[in-house]
Write a protein that holds these residues in place. Structure first.
Motif, short mmCIF file in Angstrom:
data_model
loop_
_atom_site.label_atom_id
_atom_site.label_comp_id
_atom_site.label_asym_id
_atom_site.label_seq_id
_atom_site.Cartn_x
_atom_site.Cartn_y
_atom_site.Cartn_z
N VAL A 82 30.98 -76.21 -80.32
CA VAL A 82 31.88 -76.31 -79.34
C VAL A 82 31.32 -75.54 -78.12
O VAL A 82 30.33 -74.99 -78.05
N PRO A 83 31.80 -76.09 -76.91
CA PRO A 83 30.96 -75.72 -75.64
C PRO A 83 30.96 -74.25 -75.47
O PRO A 83 30.00 -73.85 -74.75
N GLN A 84 32.12 -73.35 -76.05
CA GLN A 84 32.09 -71.99 -75.51
C GLN A 84 30.77 -71.28 -76.31
O GLN A 84 30.28 -70.28 -75.85
N VAL A 85 30.16 -72.06 -77.26
CA VAL A 85 29.09 -71.69 -77.89
C VAL A 85 27.78 -72.27 -77.52
O VAL A 85 26.86 -71.58 -77.31
N MET A 86 27.97 -73.51 -77.33
CA MET A 86 26.56 -74.41 -77.19
C MET A 86 26.30 -74.33 -75.53
O MET A 86 25.46 -74.80 -75.47
N HIS A 87 27.24 -73.67 -74.83
CA HIS A 87 26.78 -73.79 -73.15
C HIS A 87 26.60 -72.31 -72.75
O HIS A 87 26.50 -72.16 -71.55
N LYS A 88 26.49 -71.62 -73.80
CA LYS A 88 26.17 -70.10 -73.58
C LYS A 88 24.53 -70.18 -73.18
O LYS A 88 24.00 -71.07 -73.63
N SER A 89 24.12 -69.07 -72.49
CA SER A 89 22.87 -68.94 -71.92
C SER A 89 21.87 -68.63 -73.31
O SER A 89 20.75 -68.98 -73.17
N ASP A 90 22.48 -68.37 -74.38
CA ASP A 90 21.28 -67.82 -75.55
C ASP A 90 21.28 -69.37 -76.18
O ASP A 90 20.35 -69.14 -77.25
N PHE A 91 22.14 -70.24 -75.88
CA PHE A 91 21.54 -71.63 -76.78
C PHE A 91 20.61 -72.32 -76.41
O PHE A 91 19.76 -73.05 -77.08
N VAL A 92 20.31 -72.31 -74.98
CA VAL A 92 19.16 -73.18 -74.58
C VAL A 92 18.03 -71.97 -73.73
O VAL A 92 18.46 -71.32 -72.75
N PRO A 93 16.71 -72.07 -73.99
CA PRO A 93 16.11 -72.99 -75.05
C PRO A 93 16.35 -72.43 -76.29
O PRO A 93 17.01 -71.23 -76.46
N VAL A 94 16.13 -73.23 -77.40
CA VAL A 94 16.39 -72.82 -78.82
C VAL A 94 15.85 -71.50 -79.21
O VAL A 94 14.89 -71.24 -78.78
N SER A 95 16.45 -70.93 -80.22
CA SER A 95 16.20 -69.71 -80.46
C SER A 95 16.69 -69.42 -81.98
O SER A 95 17.70 -70.14 -82.19
N THR A 96 16.48 -68.49 -82.74
CA THR A 96 17.27 -67.93 -83.85
C THR A 96 18.07 -66.86 -83.40
O THR A 96 18.52 -66.07 -84.54
N HIS A 97 18.43 -66.46 -82.38
CA HIS A 97 19.03 -65.24 -81.69
C HIS A 97 20.18 -65.88 -81.05
O HIS A 97 20.60 -65.00 -80.13
N SER A 98 20.74 -66.72 -81.39
CA SER A 98 21.89 -67.23 -80.62
C SER A 98 23.16 -66.86 -81.04
O SER A 98 23.40 -66.53 -82.28
N GLU A 99 24.20 -66.97 -80.58
CA GLU A 99 25.58 -66.75 -81.10
C GLU A 99 26.05 -67.76 -82.07
O GLU A 99 26.77 -67.63 -83.18
N MET A 100 25.40 -68.95 -82.08
CA MET A 100 25.56 -70.18 -82.93
C MET A 100 25.03 -69.56 -84.41
O MET A 100 25.57 -69.61 -85.48
N ARG A 101 23.73 -68.94 -84.42
CA ARG A 101 23.14 -68.39 -85.44
C ARG A 101 23.64 -67.39 -86.02
O ARG A 101 24.12 -67.43 -87.18
N SER A 102 24.39 -66.74 -85.28
CA SER A 102 25.07 -65.16 -85.93
C SER A 102 26.28 -65.82 -86.42
O SER A 102 26.89 -65.33 -87.47
N LYS A 103 26.98 -66.89 -85.84
CA LYS A 103 28.12 -67.58 -86.83
C LYS A 103 27.85 -68.14 -88.05
O LYS A 103 28.68 -67.92 -88.87
N PHE A 104 26.65 -68.96 -88.12
CA PHE A 104 26.25 -69.28 -89.48
C PHE A 104 26.23 -68.25 -90.31
O PHE A 104 26.60 -68.43 -91.43
N ASP A 105 25.49 -67.08 -89.97
CA ASP A 105 25.24 -66.11 -91.02
C ASP A 105 26.75 -65.28 -91.31
O ASP A 105 26.81 -64.96 -92.51
#
Length: 485
Positions: free
Chosen positions: A214-237
């Motif tokens: 969703v935008p509130q995760v995918m539009h954060k500054s930690d999402f671009v460029p790709v990394s394994t240290h984004s909020e999205m990755r922490s949510k998966f974990d």
């Protein structure tokens, strides 16, 4: 310099300046060597990994006669389907280990983890598993696809510590042993597939997936460029570990680091929390490529009609925007502040309505009612996600789930946000591209001249990516600023 780019079912040529840099995954910057690709070698290496898992007991210690086992398998979207693919080899190894301690075939389920993707067709099941495994398990009803709308076969676990609502597959929850077959393969969403991303996206419900796609995760500054240290990755974990807590067992993972041709570079098995970072170390060497000596003002590539999510991916306008944004996420480190994309697409009005039955409606809605950017559409997410006709097509007609379109739009906004312009070259129905805010020209040369005149100046740095969407992708980095994990 003349280069050819995929265009529909054929090719489109471009005459680009001779100083254009060309990057081809696995060639321009070679992959680490893959493992021997004969069946016996891969079987032995994979079995050795399974017998020496990281951070948890072996399968032969976890299972016994009478154990119920679910083997969770990625869908057709990624991972390769060659005779020695990781899925085919690792499932065979797991079965041999299970049978060795008395687990009976009747107590094993092969579950394809499609999440909100289309439930697998019989043909896709055969392609993923191969004839031997398919013929062994399909006639007895022991191969199925996750159905995220079958509430008789879901378990509501409540809310994870981070507040995400986690609803998961009941067969996996009830199993004595739950095995995740995964791919540590470069992914714009959280860096890599596999590990906890597999269960968080593959065997859950749209309400769980709406916590991160969703935008509130995918539009954060930690999402671009790709990394394994984004909020999205922490949510998966967080979601994956919450499933383990509620199940009272750990997932047994068997993940393969894959190369450009989806061949195995390394196999790691065991507890996802401890196994993931080990897999990423090897995968980083192949995926995060410290290659660029300068930043690029123009990036040129082609978009096939049929790739990744299926036929129509390169012509359906919302799917096109997701594909364009994936290139931003992967390559932002090498993009200049004024970067322009030039991309060929046949863009002929083919939405593939059977596969994406809701996207034509979403596209039309985007043209009206004060919809200025794709995030403006997000308020309709639950409305579409609960549309019973679209849900029926997901469950029974091999269509994507309607919420998947909103994850695509959340991603698709990044292309508009993080480029100065995007030119679609050779569109047969150019108005469709313009309806997404894209510029259109008949040829690469015309698009480049327009970009030079209006945006990038007379001598832009140009990067050509002629095998985009045809080979396993990488995440490009600057040579002096390599991604350090």
């Amino acid at each position: 310099m003349k280069l050819d780019f995929e265009y529909g079912q054929g090719l489109m040529s471009a005459n680009l300046p001779d100083n254009t840099d060309v990057f081809i995954p696995g060639t321009t910057y070679p992959d680490p060597p893959c493992l021997p690709q004969d069946w016996d070698s891969l079987y032995n290496i994979t079995m050795d990994s399974i017998r020496h898992p990281i951070g948890m007991p072996t399968l032969t210690e976890l299972a016994h006669k009478g154990s119920k086992v679910v083997i969770v398998i990625p869908d057709i979207v990624k991972g390769g389907c060659q005779p020695t693919s990781h899925r085919k080899v690792s499932i065979t190894c797991c079965l041999d280990e299970l049978y060795s301690v008395g687990v009976e075939k009747k107590d094993i389920l092969l579950l394809i983890s499609n999440g909100l993707h289309p439930r697998a067709t019989v043909g896709e099941m055969k392609q993923i598993l191969g004839d031997k495994l398919f013929n062994e398990f399909y006639p007895t009803g022991q191969i199925t696809s996750h159905d995220s709308e079958d509430y008789d076969n879901l378990v509501d676990l409540g809310y994870a510590p981070n507040g995400d609502h986690v609803i998961m597959n009941k067969a996996v929850f009830d199993a004595d042993v739950a095995i995740l077959i995964g791919h540590t393969q470069g992914n714009p969403y959280g860096g890599y597939s596999g590990g906890y991303k597999h269960c968080a996206t593959g065997i859950t419900h749209w309400r769980s997936i709406s916590a991160h796609h969703v935008p509130q995760v995918m539009h954060k500054s930690d999402f671009v460029p790709v990394s394994t240290h984004s909020e999205m990755r922490s949510k998966f974990d967080c979601q994956g570990m919450f499933m383990e807590e509620k199940m009272g067992k750990k997932f047994f993972c068997c993940d393969a680091v894959l190369d450009t041709l989806s061949r195995q570079i390394e196999i790691n098995s065991g507890y996802a929390k401890e196994m993931q970072p080990i897999s990423w170390k090897s995968a980083d060497k192949r995926t995060f490529v410290p290659w660029a000596e300068k930043k690029y003002d123009v990036i040129v590539f082609g978009m096939p009609t049929n790739f990744h999510y299926g036929n129509g991916m390169g012509t359906n306008p919302i799917q096109m925007m997701q594909a364009l944004s994936a290139q931003v996420i992967r390559h932002k480190r090498v993009m200049s502040d004024k970067c322009v994309f030039i991309c060929s697409s046949i863009c002929d009005g083919y939405f593939h309505d059977e596969r994406w039955p809701y996207l034509r409606e979403l596209y039309d809605l985007f043209q009206h009612d004060y919809m200025n950017t794709l995030p403006d559409m997000n308020r309709y997410g639950e409305y579409f996600a609960t549309n019973q006709e679209y849900i029926r097509k997901y469950r029974f007609a091999n269509a994507f789930h309607p919420f998947h379109g909103f994850s695509m739009m959340s991603c698709g906004h990044l292309a508009e946000r993080d480029t100065s312009a995007i030119y679609i070259v050779g569109a047969r129905e150019p108005g469709i591209a313009r309806g997404m805010g894209l510029k259109t020209r008949a040829t690469f040369e015309e698009a480049l001249e327009d970009a030079k005149k209006k945006i990038v100046g007379p001598n832009p740095n140009i990067l050509a990516l002629p095998m985009t969407f045809k080979l396993g992708a990488v995440h490009l980095c600057m040579k002096d600023e390599p991604y350090l994990g």
